[in-house]
Design a protein around this motif. Structure first.
Motif, PDB file in Angstrom:
ATOM      1  N   VAL A  25       0.868  -1.184   0.000  1.00 17.75           N
ATOM      2  CA  VAL A  25       0.000   0.000   0.000  1.00 17.75           C
ATOM      3  C   VAL A  25       0.898   1.225   0.000  1.00 17.75           C
ATOM      4  CG1 VAL A  25      -1.778   1.307   1.215  1.00 17.75           C
ATOM      5  CG2 VAL A  25      -1.858  -1.201   1.207  1.00 17.75           C
ATOM      6  N   ALA A  31      -7.327   6.910   2.630  1.00 16.93           N
ATOM      7  CA  ALA A  31      -7.538   5.767   1.748  1.00 16.93           C
ATOM      8  C   ALA A  31      -6.534   4.652   2.024  1.00 16.93           C
ATOM      9  CB  ALA A  31      -7.451   6.209   0.287  1.00 16.93           C
ATOM     10  N   GLY A  32      -5.270   5.013   2.220  1.00 18.26           N
ATOM     11  CA  GLY A  32      -4.244   4.008   2.451  1.00 18.26           C
ATOM     12  C   GLY A  32      -4.434   3.278   3.757  1.00 18.26           C
ATOM     13  N   ALA A  35      -7.422   0.885   3.343  1.00 14.32           N
ATOM     14  CA  ALA A  35      -7.086  -0.268   2.509  1.00 14.32           C
ATOM     15  C   ALA A  35      -6.188  -1.241   3.257  1.00 14.32           C
ATOM     16  CB  ALA A  35      -6.415   0.202   1.225  1.00 14.32           C
ATOM     17  N   VAL A 172      -1.765  -1.261  -3.935  1.00 16.91           N
ATOM     18  CA  VAL A 172      -2.807  -0.243  -3.805  1.00 16.91           C
ATOM     19  C   VAL A 172      -2.119   1.113  -3.865  1.00 16.91           C
ATOM     20  CG1 VAL A 172      -4.648   0.735  -2.388  1.00 16.91           C
ATOM     21  CG2 VAL A 172      -4.238  -1.742  -2.365  1.00 16.91           C
ATOM     22  N   ASP A 173      -2.393   1.866  -4.923  1.00 12.32           N
ATOM     23  CA  ASP A 173      -1.834   3.211  -5.077  1.00 12.32           C
ATOM     24  C   ASP A 173      -2.756   4.183  -4.362  1.00 12.32           C
ATOM     25  OD1 ASP A 173      -0.856   5.679  -5.806  1.00 12.32           O
ATOM     26  OD2 ASP A 173      -0.616   5.197  -7.930  1.00 12.32           O
ATOM     27  N   ALA A 174      -2.397   4.478  -3.098  1.00 18.70           N
ATOM     28  CA  ALA A 174      -3.158   5.434  -2.290  1.00 18.70           C
ATOM     29  C   ALA A 174      -2.335   6.687  -2.054  1.00 18.70           C
ATOM     30  CB  ALA A 174      -3.572   4.783  -0.968  1.00 18.70           C
ATOM     31  N   ALA A 389      -6.756   4.095  -4.729  1.00 19.39           N
ATOM     32  CA  ALA A 389      -7.689   4.506  -3.680  1.00 19.39           C
ATOM     33  C   ALA A 389      -7.371   5.949  -3.318  1.00 19.39           C
ATOM     34  CB  ALA A 389      -7.551   3.601  -2.451  1.00 19.39           C
ATOM     35  N   GLY A 390      -8.413   6.774  -3.215  1.00 18.51           N
ATOM     36  CA  GLY A 390      -8.178   8.172  -2.877  1.00 18.51           C
ATOM     37  C   GLY A 390      -8.560   9.098  -4.006  1.00 18.51           C
ATOM     38  N   CYS A 409     -12.684   9.191   0.831  1.00 20.48           N
ATOM     39  CA  CYS A 409     -11.375   8.545   0.688  1.00 20.48           C
ATOM     40  C   CYS A 409     -11.252   7.336   1.611  1.00 20.48           C
ATOM     41  CB  CYS A 409     -10.254   9.555   0.958  1.00 20.48           C
ATOM     42  SG  CYS A 409     -10.002  10.713  -0.412  1.00 20.48           S
ATOM     43  N   TYR A 412     -12.999   4.719  -0.425  1.00 21.26           N
ATOM     44  CA  TYR A 412     -12.226   4.147  -1.535  1.00 21.26           C
ATOM     45  C   TYR A 412     -11.201   3.137  -1.023  1.00 21.26           C
ATOM     46  CZ  TYR A 412     -14.108   8.354  -3.751  1.00 21.26           C
ATOM     47  OH  TYR A 412     -14.949   9.348  -4.197  1.00 21.26           O
ATOM     48  N   GLY A 413     -10.579   3.469   0.118  1.00 21.74           N
ATOM     49  CA  GLY A 413      -9.626   2.526   0.688  1.00 21.74           C
ATOM     50  C   GLY A 413     -10.293   1.239   1.132  1.00 21.74           C
TER      51      GLY A 413
END
Length: 449
Positions: A25, A31-32, A35, A172-174, A389-390, A409, A412-413
């Motif tokens: 992550v 978001a991070g 997630a 996961v690109d947060a 996410a975010g 956000c 989304y996470g």
């Protein structure tokens, strides 16, 4: 200045492998954290990489200070706050309440928000992540990607000790800025024809007679007309006090206010792109100067603020918008204004379109209603083993001005985490997972969609 976009390598690289995990992550904002906690709590190995020494992203480093997007908006007389967003956002809110780090609902125009203590936000995030068994690497930043064709296999991380490789089955690109997508050379966009919402520098004001302030200001955190008129009289040209509609919130701390008043442009009046370090630096310098001008205005014009002093500003300017990915689906402006509900909706948003450009933010309320964000907005149109996410989700410009805030956000996470758990368990690609299945998993986890 010219910059090389990325370090891009294949699985046969010669970087030292510092971790081999189920999921990487990138970014520890709302978001991070959501997630990573969701994925770790479900029994997967997770590494969260964060460039600061704490989690919180814009909510803490940017000192946004509020959890916006939790409540419905309404014009109804004597209305009370109606919470519309649950799941991880609600779990985080409840933890903050238990820790004494969040206010009750505060009136914000036609809706409500809550103000949080940024230190308690960090502590709550640390607790959630450690309880879920998430490994955390603070003071590290992703600078490159490991790819096999269009399949992400991991990332290159930079720290004070040098470069290292993280191998991961999923990413996961947060980052908020689509950093991993960008460093892979995949398609992104910025605002409307490259023009993005203005950043801000939020600050905390101590030494305030809060009772006298509230008596003058009223119960709405958005400035009353008399204050807007005072700002116009104090600076009719708009050169030193460029924003005339400002927001001031009570906080959890005695004798303190949180002020969102600045509008950050370049010295020459241009809109800034904070993915460019030259613009980012210019914005930071201008922002701190502008904070002092608004401080002086409040001391001279607003009761209760005569002896007020700046407690702190954000670690960085508050960033509302940078890169958006090109997704399998895109959240359109019409989707938001028509309040669409969809079977693959994974996040609910009642927050208005709140577009920060010009002397006064443009606001379009979604009265007594909300829309749902489709799952496909988190999945890039090209690239496997990665989900975002975010605020970097696939979205049109005005739609992003609604869907980018903290409660969403968190959502989304939570959604990216639920999709990742399913992807690992079934060995499905993100794009092959039905949004309806993610929605069901979220509802089983308390999302209430």
């Amino acid at each position: 200045m010219q910059w090389k976009e990325t370090i891009k390598t294949d699985p046969g690289h010669d970087y030292p492998v510092i971790a081999d995990v189920d999921v990487l992550v990138v970014g520890g904002g709302a978001a991070g954290v959501a997630a990573a906690e969701t994925i770790g709590r479900n029994g997967n190995s997770v590494l969260l990489v964060e460039r600061y020494g704490f989690c919180g992203g814009g909510a803490v480093a940017g000192l946004s200070g509020t959890i916006c997007g939790l409540y419905m908006s309404t014009d109804a007389h004597n209305a009370v706050p109606e919470q519309a967003v649950f799941g991880f956002a609600d779990r985080f809110l409840r933890r903050m309440i238990d820790l004494g780090g969040v206010t009750g609902p505060i009136r914000y125009g036609k809706t409500w928000t809550v103000t949080h203590d940024p230190l308690v936000w960090r502590e709550a995030a640390d607790g959630f992540l450690q309880d879920a068994g998430v490994q955390i690497l603070y003071h590290c930043q992703v600078v490159g990607v490991i790819m096999d064709g269009d399949h992400f296999q991991g990332a290159i991380v930079n720290s004070k000790s040098g470069f290292g490789a993280v191998h991961a089955k999923r990413i996961v690109d947060a980052s908020g800025d689509a950093d991993v997508i960008y460093r892979a050379g995949l398609k992104t966009s910025k605002g409307r024809n490259g023009v993005m919402q203005n950043p801000t520098m939020i600050f905390r004001l101590g030494g305030v007679d809060v009772h006298a302030f509230n008596e003058y200001w009223g119960d709405d955190s958005i400035s009353p007309k008399k204050v807007i008129d005072q700002l116009v009289d104090a600076d009719p040209s708009g050169r030193t006090l460029p924003r005339k509609k400002i927001w001031i919130f009570n906080t959890t701390r005695p004798d303190e206010l949180m002020v969102n008043s600045t509008r950050i442009l370049g010295r020459d009046g241009r809109h800034l792109d904070v993915t460019d370090p030259v613009d980012h630096t210019e914005g930071e310098l201008a922002a701190r100067e502008q904070v002092r001008v608004y401080q002086n205005f409040l001391r001279e014009n607003v009761p209760g603020c005569r002896d007020a002093f700046v407690v702190d500003t954000g670690v960085e300017i508050g960033i509302r918008q940078t890169r958006s990915i090109a997704g399998v689906k895109t959240l359109s402006n019409k989707h938001v204004t028509r309040r669409l509900k969809v079977s693959d909706g994974v996040v609910r948003s009642p927050w208005p379109i709140e577009l920060h450009s010009g002397e006064r933010p443009y606001v379009e309320w979604l009265l007594d209603d909300y829309y749902e964000v489709p799952y496909g907005t988190l999945v890039p149109e090209v690239g496997e083993n990665l989900i975002v996410a975010g605020r970097c989700l696939s979205s049109e410009h005005e739609a992003l001005a609604s869907c980018r805030v903290t409660a969403q956000c968190f959502g989304y996470g939570h959604a990216a985490g639920a999709a990742t758990v399913r992807s690992l368990k079934t060995e499905q690609r993100y794009r092959d997972i039905a949004g309806e299945e993610v929605r069901q998993a979220l509802n089983e986890d308390g999302a209430g969609l």
